[in-house]
Structures are given as C-alpha cells and as structure tokens.
Design an enzyme around this catalytic site. Structure first.
Site, PDB file in Angstrom:
ATOM      1  CG  HIS A  13     -66.952  12.956  16.974  1.00 58.67           C
ATOM      2  ND1 HIS A  13     -66.054  13.912  16.567  1.00 58.67           N
ATOM      3  CD2 HIS A  13     -66.627  11.837  16.275  1.00 58.67           C
ATOM      4  CE1 HIS A  13     -65.227  13.383  15.666  1.00 58.67           C
ATOM      5  NE2 HIS A  13     -65.558  12.120  15.477  1.00 58.67           N
ATOM      6  CG  HIS A  15     -66.519   7.789  13.066  1.00 55.76           C
ATOM      7  ND1 HIS A  15     -66.284   8.505  11.923  1.00 55.76           N
ATOM      8  CD2 HIS A  15     -65.875   8.458  14.057  1.00 55.76           C
ATOM      9  CE1 HIS A  15     -65.513   9.552  12.193  1.00 55.76           C
ATOM     10  NE2 HIS A  15     -65.251   9.554  13.491  1.00 55.76           N
ATOM     11  CG  LEU A  16     -73.543   5.136  13.778  1.00 55.46           C
ATOM     12  CD1 LEU A  16     -74.964   5.606  13.450  1.00 55.46           C
ATOM     13  CD2 LEU A  16     -73.560   4.176  14.956  1.00 55.46           C
ATOM     14  CG  ASN A  41     -65.331   9.380   8.490  1.00 52.24           C
ATOM     15  OD1 ASN A  41     -66.387   9.091   9.066  1.00 52.24           O
ATOM     16  ND2 ASN A  41     -64.152   9.027   8.958  1.00 52.24           N
ATOM     17  CE  LYS A  99     -65.091  16.277  11.870  1.00 52.34           C
ATOM     18  NZ  LYS A  99     -65.122  14.961  12.485  1.00 52.34           N
ATOM     19  CG  HIS A 136     -59.791  15.612  12.224  1.00 50.87           C
ATOM     20  ND1 HIS A 136     -59.905  14.345  12.733  1.00 50.87           N
ATOM     21  CD2 HIS A 136     -58.461  15.895  12.217  1.00 50.87           C
ATOM     22  CE1 HIS A 136     -58.700  13.862  13.024  1.00 50.87           C
ATOM     23  NE2 HIS A 136     -57.812  14.789  12.719  1.00 50.87           N
ATOM     24  CG  HIS A 174     -61.486  14.088  17.684  1.00 50.55           C
ATOM     25  ND1 HIS A 174     -60.753  15.125  17.168  1.00 50.55           N
ATOM     26  CD2 HIS A 174     -61.835  13.320  16.624  1.00 50.55           C
ATOM     27  CE1 HIS A 174     -60.668  14.989  15.857  1.00 50.55           C
ATOM     28  NE2 HIS A 174     -61.320  13.909  15.499  1.00 50.55           N
ATOM     29  CG  ASP A 247     -63.364  10.005  17.192  1.00 52.32           C
ATOM     30  OD1 ASP A 247     -63.981   9.854  16.127  1.00 52.32           O
ATOM     31  OD2 ASP A 247     -62.116  10.064  17.266  1.00 52.32           O
ATOM     32  CG  HIS A 251     -60.723   1.282  12.002  1.00 53.13           C
ATOM     33  ND1 HIS A 251     -60.665   1.679  10.685  1.00 53.13           N
ATOM     34  CD2 HIS A 251     -60.799   2.423  12.725  1.00 53.13           C
ATOM     35  CE1 HIS A 251     -60.678   2.994  10.608  1.00 53.13           C
ATOM     36  NE2 HIS A 251     -60.765   3.478  11.840  1.00 53.13           N
TER      37      HIS A 251
HETATM   38  N1  LIG Z   1     -60.566   9.257  15.196  1.00 57.23           N
HETATM   39  C1  LIG Z   1     -60.001   8.368  14.411  1.00 57.23           C
HETATM   40  O1  LIG Z   1     -58.856   7.983  14.665  1.00 57.23           O
HETATM   41  N2  LIG Z   1     -60.633   7.843  13.331  1.00 57.23           N
HETATM   42  C2  LIG Z   1     -61.897   8.228  12.798  1.00 57.23           C
HETATM   43  C3  LIG Z   1     -61.827   9.508  12.033  1.00 57.23           C
HETATM   44  C4  LIG Z   1     -61.685  10.746  12.902  1.00 57.23           C
HETATM   45  O2  LIG Z   1     -62.555  11.047  13.717  1.00 57.23           O
HETATM   46  O3  LIG Z   1     -60.673  11.458  12.782  1.00 57.23           O
HETATM   47  C5  LIG Z   1     -62.405   7.111  11.881  1.00 57.23           C
HETATM   48  O4  LIG Z   1     -63.318   7.369  11.091  1.00 57.23           O
HETATM   49  O5  LIG Z   1     -61.902   5.994  11.981  1.00 57.23           O
HETATM   50 ZN   LIG Z   2     -64.246  10.907  14.534  1.00 56.62          ZN
HETATM   51 ZN   LIG Z   3     -61.439  13.264  13.501  1.00 50.96          ZN
END
Ligand SMILES: NC(=O)N[C@@H](CC(=O)O)C(=O)O
Ligand SMILES: [Zn+2]
Ligand SMILES: [Zn+2]
Length: 350
Positions: A13, A15-16, A41, A99, A136, A174, A247, A251
């Site tokens: 899991h 996010h790149l 996403n 997803k 999620h 998560h 996860d 940001h």
């Molecule tokens: N986990 C998070 O708090 N943020 C994730 C999105 C997600 O996995 O719910 C994101 O894309 O920033």
């Molecule tokens: Zn995530």
């Molecule tokens: Zn999530």
C-alpha cells in the site's frame, strides 16, 4: 544481533504521487522494496487501463539506474467504472487490483463510491476474474464519530461485500482498530489487512497530547492505545493475512503545517527500518520476514522475491526533511535516531 538479512520485502500500500514528486518518492521505495501496490488517488484518479499504463511508465522512468523495482498498478473504483475496463486492464497485465474509496473519506477521494450497490457489477466481475479489491475502510456519514468510522464500515459495508461476493479477495488497508484485526482474523482466507508503521508505533495520545502533531495525522486517524496494542499483536503474530503496507503518503510541508492540514504520513525513506524497530521492540524480529516479504505475495498469488536486503544494527538520524516539489517533505520520525540502517549493496555480503 548486528544485522538481519531478509528476503527483499514488498510494500502492499503506497502513494507515489505523480510527475516531479516521483523523483523523491520512487528512489526511496525502490531502494528497499521489490514491488509496491501503487494507489490510484491522483488528480484526476486513475480509472482506465490507458491511465494506469501511462502512470506506470512515468514511475518506471523515475527509477534509479539499475533498479528493477516493479510498481503494481491499481484502478480507482468509481460509480461509473465499467466491469469490462477492469477485466481488460487486469488481463493486459497492467493492473493488479482495484481500490475502493468511499466518496469523501480521505485525500483525493471525491470521485469515490457513493453507494455500494452502484459497484456490485464491477465487484462481481472482479470476483469471477480473481482481481483483489482494496478498501479504505471508513464510512463518511457526518453523524459518525471519526474514531468509530472504521468499525462502522466493517459492520455496514465490508460485511456486506464479503457476504455477497464470498470468492472476492479483499484487503482491508491500513487497519487501525482491534475490531478490524479481529474481523480479519475471523474472516475466511479471502480477507487480509495491511498495517502501517505509524499505526504500530503511535496512538492518539502521540497525535494530540502536549500539542497537535500534524505529521502524525493520517486517515484512518490514530486510535487509542488498546487498538495500537491489538495491531502490534496482529502484525507480529505470524498470521499470514496480516502484512506490510506502509501507506506512505507524501504531502508538502506547507500543506501539513497549516490550519487545515492534509492527512498522510511519509515513511518510504525508512520503511523497512521502522518495521524492524517495531518488531524488535515487540520481541518478534523472527516474524518480520513473513510479514514484510512473504504473506503479501502469497495473498496476491505472486511469486515471493528471491533476492535479499540487509539491515545493519547501526544508529542513523532520519533527515529533518527531503526536497519535494520545490518545497520540503517531512518524514515520519524526522530528526530522530533509528537503530537499523539499510545496508548498501556492497555492505550486504553475508
Ligand atoms: N492515509 C492518508 O492519510 N492519506 C492518503 C490517502 C489514504 O490512504 O487514505 C493520501 O493519499 O494522502
Ligand atoms: Zn493510503
Ligand atoms: Zn486510505
């Protein structure tokens, strides 16, 4: 013990993000993991075979020279996504899973599912084709307290999905509660969960006592310590349906340290090192390899990796921030000392 050698782990899991963000995120993950399930996403979300393929190519182009890191792509489930698109994307070997974000549940989830019935035809096609669904797991109703949203999702949504599509493989991403850990443990072999480093290391006191810590804010939000303990127990139990999913969700610093901060913790820069510390503190280092390197691959019906990584018992300091999109990215445990360091290729000869 002064070093650990593990079968190379995978991150189930991740996010790149996209474009120039990949220059920061991809090298961090590729240094540690062989494969990662890449979340869809983006803005706009990844909802077609063509978009997944193009995104995959951008990730591959951001790999360091010589890296054979493999991104495993996902499609973002919307009310409109057609079963045929999913089946084609999977058949083409581009997309590994789909997803499910309830609309409005988390970062970039506006296009998510508005009512479960809307996606029954897609879920049916996925069950038939053996394509895993990743969720999620939080409801989004205004009247449901944020700390209860995962449990409500299990009771009202996840149970229905599993009852209606008993052959569909489902990963609850998560997980943050004892309820989710118990649900997954008691479910059939088609239901699994990923666990993040932050939910294993922290509880809501860490987030809120003595001042709010925006870099510990992620969704689902950290829960009380009894839940943290249950998650640790699940992760270190050796149960094959609990496995690693960071996860890691970057940001930029200004969007975290602000009046309405974004949800997401960044851990890709030190992910396996964090898990090693967590498992060692729990007296369960012998369970790390199954959790990090075997059980996820087994659940996804992919081959286990055959090469290895080595961690050295050697203190190092996590950088205060990384360069990110012309600004900064503050990782989990920024400025703190970690006990395990990833060995470089030449140091790893055992
Ligand atoms: N986990 C998070 O708090 N943020 C994730 C999105 C997600 O996995 O719910 C994101 O894309 O920033
Ligand atoms: Zn995530
Ligand atoms: Zn999530």
């Amino acid at each position: 013990m002064t070093s650990i050698t593990l079968t190379r782990p995978d991150d189930w899991h991740l996010h790149l993000r996209d474009e120039d963000a990949l220059l920061t995120t991809v090298p961090h993950t590729a240094a540690r993991f062989a494969r990662a399930i890449v979340m869809p996403n983006l803005k706009p979300p990844v909802t077609s075979l063509a978009a997944a393929q193009a995104y995959r190519d951008r990730i591959l182009a951001a790999r360091p020279t010589g890296s054979d890191f493999q991104p495993l792509m996902t499609l973002y489930l919307t009310d409109q996504l057609q079963p045929q698109e999913v089946v084609n994307a999977h058949k083409a070997g581009v997309v590994t899973a789909v997803k499910y974000y309830p609309a409005g549940a988390t970062t970039n989830s506006d296009s998510g599912v508005t009512a479960l019935e809307n996606v029954f035809p897609v879920l049916e096609a996925m069950a038939d084709a053996g394509i895993p669904l990743l969720v999620h797991g939080e409801v989004t109703d205004d009247h449901v307290d944020i700390f209860d949203r995962e449990k409500e999702f299990i009771d009202r949504v996840l149970s229905r999905i599993i009852d209606r599509f008993p052959s569909l493989r489902v990963v609850m991403e998560h997980i943050t509660t004892a309820d989710a850990a118990a649900f997954v443990r008691d479910a059939g072999d088609n239901v699994a969960a990923t666990l993040t480093p932050q939910h294993l290391m922290y509880n809501r006191n860490h987030l809120l006592v003595g001042g709010v810590r925006p870099h510990l804010y992620c969704l689902p939000v950290l829960k009380r310590n009894i839940h943290q303990r249950a998650l640790l127990e699940a992760a270190t139990s050796g149960h094959p349906r609990f496995f690693l999913g960071t996860d890691s969700a970057p940001h930029a610093q200004p969007t975290k340290e602000t009046a309405c901060g974004c949800a997401g913790c960044y851990s890709a820069n030190a992910a396996i090192e964090l898990y090693a510390e967590i498992f060692e503190d729990a007296g369960a280092l012998d369970k790390l390899e199954g959790f990090a390197s075997f059980y996820g691959a087994d659940f996804y019906r992919l081959p286990r990796n055959t090469d290895t990584i080595t961690l050295l018992k050697e203190d190092w300091t996590v950088p205060a921030a990384y360069d990110y999109l012309g600004t900064a990215l503050v990782p989990l445990r920024a400025g703190e000392t970690l006990r395990w360091r990833l060995a470089l290729g030449t140091e790893a000869v055992s």
